[in-house]
Each structure stands twice: as structure tokens, then as C-alpha cells.
Design an enzyme around this catalytic site. Structure first.
Site, PDB file in Angstrom:
ATOM      1  N   ASP A  99      49.263  50.813  57.873  1.00 68.31           N
ATOM      2  CA  ASP A  99      49.487  51.611  58.972  1.00 68.31           C
ATOM      3  C   ASP A  99      48.551  51.399  60.222  1.00 68.31           C
ATOM      4  O   ASP A  99      47.409  51.015  59.898  1.00 68.31           O
ATOM      5  CB  ASP A  99      49.538  52.962  58.672  1.00 68.31           C
TER       6      ASP A  99
ATOM      7  N   ASP B  24      58.204  52.656  59.380  1.00 67.72           N
ATOM      8  CA  ASP B  24      58.257  54.054  59.464  1.00 67.72           C
ATOM      9  C   ASP B  24      59.114  54.675  60.757  1.00 67.72           C
ATOM     10  O   ASP B  24      59.859  55.678  60.586  1.00 67.72           O
ATOM     11  CB  ASP B  24      56.981  54.824  59.763  1.00 67.72           C
TER      12      ASP B  24
END
Length: 161
Positions: free
Chosen positions: A119, A138
Site C-alpha cells: 500500500d 483497492d
């Protein structure tokens, strides 16, 4: 071209975009070492984060075998969505299913390659400092789920008629 081919074409494109973004920040920007790159602060900052759990870092302290379970869930969801979407006859359903599948598999391959999901996107605004990071997969998963919520029932019902 059948719905499954279209869904998996979108999934492949989604997967490749996600993985290219991760290769760029991990190896190109060397974000694991640099840790933070202010792109357009505070609205967009790259902050390296390794998520071993699920959304918002939940279950991140789980044992190593939970990684295998999360990879299996991503593969299982991809198979189920393929089965569910095989009769879809509208572009937004192909896109929705493909984006969710591609995003799920993008995060799953991170777990295989790195032991965690990479991330790096952080967005804050208006005095609110967002403590969480996310990635391109995401975004695709969220967008695909949004399409399913908005159009899914109506489009799939019309497909049956």
C-alpha cells in the site's frame, strides 16, 4: 466475445495497471527505503505501507498461515465472480466484475511475492490527516463494487429477460 472473456480482459488490464504502479513505487521510487514522497501534499502523498491483514490493517497480527487463507479467499472470490458474471451482457457489468477480480488478484500476488500487500497511496484533505494507505487495486475493487451496487441488480435482471 463472451462475457467471461471480456471480464477477464478487464481483470488482466486491472491487474497489470496495479502491478505496474507497485513496481514503480517499490523499485522505481524505492519507496520502502525512502518511506514518504510528497506528491501533492496533503491531498496525495506516497507512504509505504505493508498490509499483512485486510482493510485498514485489520487482522495484521494474524499468524503466517492467515496469508494463505487470504490468498485463497481472493482466488475463490475471483472464481465466484466469474461464474456470477458469465451471462452479463453490459459493459459496466464486465467492467465491475473484471475490476474486482483484477484488484483481488493484484493484492493476492503481493501476498505471494512480498508476504503482504503493498500500500502506498495516502490522501488527506481539509485538516483531516488520513492515517491509512491503500493501492491501485483497492481503487479498482471499490469502483467495481460501486458499479455492482448501482447497476448490478438491474443489469443482471435485464440480462435474464
Amino acid at each position: 466475445m463472451t462475457a467471461l472473456i471480456r471480464i477477464w480482459a478487464v481483470a488482466l488490464l486491472t491487474f497489470l495497471i496495479d502491478q505496474a504502479s507497485k513496481v514503480w513505487v517499490i523499485y522505481g521510487l524505492d519507496l520502502p527505503l525512502v518511506r514518504v514522497v510528497e506528491v501533492f501534499p496533503p491531498y496525495l502523498t506516497f507512504i509505504m505501507g505493508w498490509n499483512r491483514g485486510i482493510n485498514f490493517g485489520l487482522l495484521s497480527d494474524s499468524p503466517e498461515w492467515s496469508r494463505i487463507i487470504l490468498i485463497s479467499i481472493a482466488i475463490g472470490v475471483s472464481i465466484l465472480l466469474s461464474f456470477w458474471g458469465r451471462k452479463a451482457d453490459r459493459w459496466r457489468m464486465w467492467a465491475a466484475f473484471g475490476m474486482i477480480i483484477g484488484g483481488a488478484l493484484g493484492n493476492a500476488i503481493d501476498r505471494v511475492l512480498y508476504g503482504a500487500v503493498a500500500d502506498f497511496l495516502n490522501m488527506s484533505c481539509c485538516g483531516f490527516q488520513n492515517p491509512y494507505t491503500f493501492n491501485v487495486a483497492d481503487i479498482f475493487i471499490f469502483a467495481g463494487a460501486g458499479l455492482l451496487l448501482v447497476y448490478g441488480g438491474r443489469d443482471l435482471e435485464q440480462s435474464k429477460a
